[in-house]
Every structure is written in structure tokens, then in C-alpha cells.
Design a protein around this motif. Structure first.
Motif, PDB file in Angstrom:
ATOM      1  N   LEU A 245       0.834  -1.207   0.000  1.00 16.20           N
ATOM      2  CA  LEU A 245       0.000   0.000   0.000  1.00 16.20           C
ATOM      3  C   LEU A 245       0.868   1.256   0.000  1.00 16.20           C
ATOM      4  CD1 LEU A 245      -3.143   0.619   2.204  1.00 16.20           C
ATOM      5  CD2 LEU A 245      -1.376   2.357   2.041  1.00 16.20           C
ATOM      6  N   LEU A 246       1.842   1.299   0.892  1.00 13.02           N
ATOM      7  CA  LEU A 246       2.714   2.471   0.966  1.00 13.02           C
ATOM      8  C   LEU A 246       3.510   2.638  -0.324  1.00 13.02           C
ATOM      9  CD1 LEU A 246       4.029   2.108   4.638  1.00 13.02           C
ATOM     10  CD2 LEU A 246       2.299   3.711   3.792  1.00 13.02           C
ATOM     11  N   LEU A 247       3.930   1.513  -0.889  1.00 12.43           N
ATOM     12  CA  LEU A 247       4.672   1.558  -2.157  1.00 12.43           C
ATOM     13  C   LEU A 247       3.784   2.118  -3.267  1.00 12.43           C
ATOM     14  CD1 LEU A 247       7.546   0.648  -3.144  1.00 12.43           C
ATOM     15  CD2 LEU A 247       6.439  -1.440  -3.952  1.00 12.43           C
ATOM     16  N   ASP A 248       2.536   1.644  -3.323  1.00 15.58           N
ATOM     17  CA  ASP A 248       1.610   2.122  -4.357  1.00 15.58           C
ATOM     18  C   ASP A 248       1.209   3.582  -4.146  1.00 15.58           C
ATOM     19  OD1 ASP A 248       1.719  -0.344  -5.528  1.00 15.58           O
ATOM     20  OD2 ASP A 248      -0.220  -1.041  -4.759  1.00 15.58           O
ATOM     21  N   GLN A 249       1.334   4.062  -2.904  1.00 14.23           N
ATOM     22  CA  GLN A 249       1.022   5.460  -2.628  1.00 14.23           C
ATOM     23  C   GLN A 249       2.188   6.395  -2.944  1.00 14.23           C
ATOM     24  OE1 GLN A 249      -2.044   6.802  -1.426  1.00 14.23           O
ATOM     25  NE2 GLN A 249      -2.755   4.759  -1.994  1.00 14.23           N
ATOM     26  N   GLY A 250       3.309   5.819  -3.411  1.00 19.93           N
ATOM     27  CA  GLY A 250       4.419   6.643  -3.866  1.00 19.93           C
ATOM     28  C   GLY A 250       5.604   6.736  -2.932  1.00 19.93           C
ATOM     29  N   LEU A 251       5.584   6.010  -1.798  1.00 18.70           N
ATOM     30  CA  LEU A 251       6.716   6.061  -0.875  1.00 18.70           C
ATOM     31  C   LEU A 251       7.850   5.194  -1.429  1.00 18.70           C
ATOM     32  CD1 LEU A 251       7.133   7.457   1.895  1.00 18.70           C
ATOM     33  CD2 LEU A 251       6.687   5.241   2.962  1.00 18.70           C
ATOM     34  N   PRO A 252       9.094   5.709  -1.507  1.00 22.64           N
ATOM     35  CA  PRO A 252      10.214   4.912  -2.018  1.00 22.64           C
ATOM     36  C   PRO A 252      10.430   3.642  -1.197  1.00 22.64           C
ATOM     37  CG  PRO A 252      10.810   7.233  -1.873  1.00 22.64           C
ATOM     38  CD  PRO A 252       9.491   7.085  -1.165  1.00 22.64           C
TER      39      PRO A 252
END
Length: 415
Positions: A245-252
Motif C-alpha cells: 500500500l505504501l509503495l503504491d502510494q508513492g513512498l520509495p
């Protein structure tokens, strides 16, 4: 480390270290690798299916049977632990020789399942050893320490190893984790023989299907089993998909590992200690429903942050709140599991409870992955919130039944 006359803290900490070393590889496999898989283009359904490699843990009740049958005392539990931990480390070495870029789903799945099998099997004698050596009033603390060790395992398996993977590639994390297992096995060798001998007053009994079924003979245990299977997996499923989820939200990727892996693991360890504190201060009557309600709040906050586009600060706060609740919930359950075993069937009963716990903890993320692919993150989280509301309602019913049977004072004393 005399179990009768001295402080149990050295033994508690040693067993905590062993649980940490055994937990970190599995967390890396099932909570860390989903982010790597997402980076490689794997779908939510494929990530969910990969969680089925953890299904050998469902067979822990069967794996504990030969341990109880042939261990013949705490020294035997230690021997079983050493052999199985060595095999567990070897399976991680096998994974180190496999690259995810070239490997198909099947070989990766097979090696992960082998690691899960050996890690699951080793867990039975290690925790049976803890139950044998620790008095009843220290077991809830042991469960809290185990949960904290699991959370710190998340720091390493779900955070540090991901950062190591990003910098050094596929193999090195598995070499490091296998080395940690071997060091933990050496630590078990430090338990004095006198300490092991004092715990052997209860002799193991032969185990068969009748002994497994007899565990469910009382209404109190049947109600406990429902609580055990439902209390954790919906929070756990949210945590499985948190890194994607965090990855898909743009967090490296490295920041995902730092926030959800390192910070989340530390906060989870704090949550484990806080869960134990709640039981000691307020008893199970308040602690269990309170943690379940906190789970509803944490899932709701995460769903709200995703749906509203709250941005990274909001997602980080929700991540840490979810980690806090997850640690507290796991600490409560692990401690209670140690107090629901029968004399002479320690490994079997602990393994049976672990199998039931893992069954739902494995299947729920798979179903959540299907929801994710069809309804997105808001839809998946909405489903988990509804289920967690049901858990909160059941926990209130369960503690009322516990009070009516006068079990609450006994459990508070165990804290």
C-alpha cells in the motif's frame, strides 16, 4: 538460570532471543518479500497465494506430537530445537541461492514452504521448553516477551533486511538470517542441565487423534479456540498489505522499509509490553475488548487516510497505530496460549493452538488479496473493519463468559 530459586529473567531473555531469530526469517518471507514482489510486478492475488507457503504452520499440532512422544523432558525439547533450527537455517541458505528475477513462482514457493515447515516445527519444542521451565505466573510475561521479540523480528525481517536487499541484492539477507538462527541455537546450549532436569516432573504421554480431539472437550476451551482464531488475523492481513500500500502510494522502497519495518517493529514491541501492562492492571475483561476496539479504530484510520488522500504524514501515523495495536493483540494471545496447555502434552497443545492461529492468519490475507484486486485498498480495508467489529463483539461475550466461570482471577494472577 535455576527455574525454582532464581530470577527467571535470564531464561526469559534467552528464549526471547531464540524466538526473535526464528521469527525474523518468516517475517521477511511473508511480510517483507511482498514489497519486493510488488516491485517485480506481481499481482495482489499472486502475493496472497504466496502466503499459502506458510500453511505448514497449520500442521503444528501434528508436528508437536513426535516432539512430545520422544522428547522425554526439557533436555529432549532442547535437542529437537537444535536439530530443527539447523535445518531451518539450511533452507534459508537454499533461498539465498535463488534469485527472484530469474525464479518462477513454483521454486520460490517450494523453498519458502520448506523454511516455513522447519521454522514451524522448531517453534513447538522451543515453546514447550519455555512452558516446562517457567512457572504458570511467568507465562503471560513470556508471551509478552515473545510478541515483543516478534515485533523486533519485524524490525529486522520487515525493515533492515529489505534495506539490505535494496543495497546488496537477494542473497545476503538470507545468509544473515541463517547466521542468526545458528547463534540462537548456540544460546540454547547455554541452559544448564540442572535447570532442564528440574522441569521434568511431568512425563510426556503418547499422542493420538483422541488426545487432539480431547482438547475441545470443554466448552471453555471451545470458546477460547474461537477467540484465538478470530482475534488477530484481520489486523494481521492489513499489515501484510501495508508495505505494498505504501509503495503504491508513492513512498520509495527504502522509506517503506524504514517506516513499516523498522519503526513499525519498534512500536509493535512497545505495543506488546503495553498489552501485558493492560492485563496486569485491568484484567482480561477490559484488555481484550479494548485491544479489539483499538483494532477497529486503527483499520478505520488507515482506510480514511487512503480514501481521503491524506498524504504520507497521515499514512505514517496510521502505520504506527496499526503496529501498536498488532503488538498488543499478539502479546495477549501468545501469553494466553501458554496457559491453555495440558500436563504431559505441552508441545501438542501449544502446537494445536498455533495451528489454529496460523490457519486464519494465512487464509485471511489470501482473501484480502482477492478483495484488493477487485475493490482496491478502500474496499479491502472496509471488509477488514467489518470483520474486526465482529471480533470486538465476540470478545465482549467471551470475557463475560470467562467472568461467570470465575476464570478471570486466575488469569489476572498469571499476569
Amino acid at each position: 538460570m535455576d527455574c525454582a530459586n532464581r530470577s527467571h529473567w535470564p531464561l526469559q531473555l534467552l528464549l526471547g532471543w531464540v524466538n526473535f531469530a526464528m521469527t525474523a526469517p518468516l517475517i521477511y518471507l511473508y511480510l517483507g518479500l511482498p514489497m519486493v514482489m510488488r516491485q517485480q510486478g506481481w499481482s495482489g492475488t499472486a502475493i496472497g497465494l504466496f502466503q499459502l507457503a506458510g500453511l505448514p504452520a497449520v500442521l503444528k499440532f501434528m508436528l508437536g506430537a513426535p516432539v512430545d512422544r520422544w522428547a522425554r523432558g526439557a533436555a529432549g525439547y532442547r535437542r529437537w530445537s537444535l536439530v530443527l533450527m539447523a535445518g531451518y537455517a539450511a533452507s534459508l541458505v537454499g533461498l539465498a541461492c535463488l534469485g527472484i528475477e530469474q525464479a518462477s513462482f513454483v521454486p520460490l514457493f517450494a523453498l519458502a514452504m520448506l523454511a516455513s515447515l522447519l521454522g514451524t516445527w522448531a517453534d513447538a519444542p522451543v515453546n514447550a521448553l519455555a512452558i516446562r521451565c517457567l512457572p504458570a505466573d511467568d507465562r503471560l510475561r513470556a508471551g509478552t516477551i515473545r510478541s515483543a521479540a516478534s515485533s523486533l523480528g519485524a524490525v529486522v525481517g520487515g525493515g533492515v533486511m529489505l534495506m539490505l536487499h535494496a543495497r546488496a541484492g537477494w542473497a545476503l539477507p538470507f545468509w544473515v538470517l541463517s547466521g542468526g538462527l545458528l547463534l540462537a541455537a548456540l544460546g540454547l546450549c547455554l541452559i544448564p542441565r540442572a535447570t532442564l532436569a528440574q522441569s521434568d516432573a511431568v512425563q510426556a504421554r503418547q499422542v493420538g487423534v483422541g488426545q487432539w480431539l480431547a482438547y475441545f472437550a470443554t466448552a471453555e476451551r471451545r470458546r477460547w479456540v474461537v477467540m484465538l482464531m478470530l482475534y488477530f488475523p484481520f489486523i494481521g492481513a492489513a499489515w501484510v498489505y501495508l508495505k505494498p500500500l505504501l509503495l503504491d502510494q508513492g513512498l520509495p522502497p527504502e522509506q517503506v522499509a524504514m517506516v513499516a519495518g523498522v519503526l513499525g517493529g519498534v512500536v509493535g514491541a512497545i505495543g506488546s509490553a503495553f498489552g501485558g501492562y493492560l492485563v496486569r492492571r485491568n484484567g482480561l475483561q477490559r484488555a481484550l475488548p479494548a485491544c479489539a476496539l483499538a483494532g477497529v479504530v486503527a483499520l478505520g484510520a488507515l482506510a480514511g487516510a487512503v480514501a481521503s488522500g491524506a498524504g504520507m504524514p497521515g499514512l505514517v501515523v496510521c502505520t504506527l497505530l496499526l503496529a501498536l495495536v498488532m503488538g498488543a493483540s499478539a502479546g495477549l494471545l501468545f501469553g494466553m496460549m501458554m496457559n491453555h496447555t495440558r500436563a504431559g502434552l505441552t508441545a501438542v497443545d501449544y502446537g494445536l493452538q498455533s495451528s489454529l492461529f496460523v490457519l486464519t492468519r494465512t487464509l485471511v490475507p489470501m482473501l484480502a488479496g482477492l478483495l484488493l484486486d477487485r475493490l482496491g485498498y478502500p474496499g479491502m480495508l472496509a471488509g477488514l473493519i467489518l470483520c474486526m467489529l465482529g471480533v470486538w463483539a465476540w470478545s465482549r461475550t467471551w470475557v463475560r463468559t470467562l467472568n461467570s466461570s470465575h476464570a478471570e482471577p486466575e488469569m489476572r494472577g498469571a499476569a
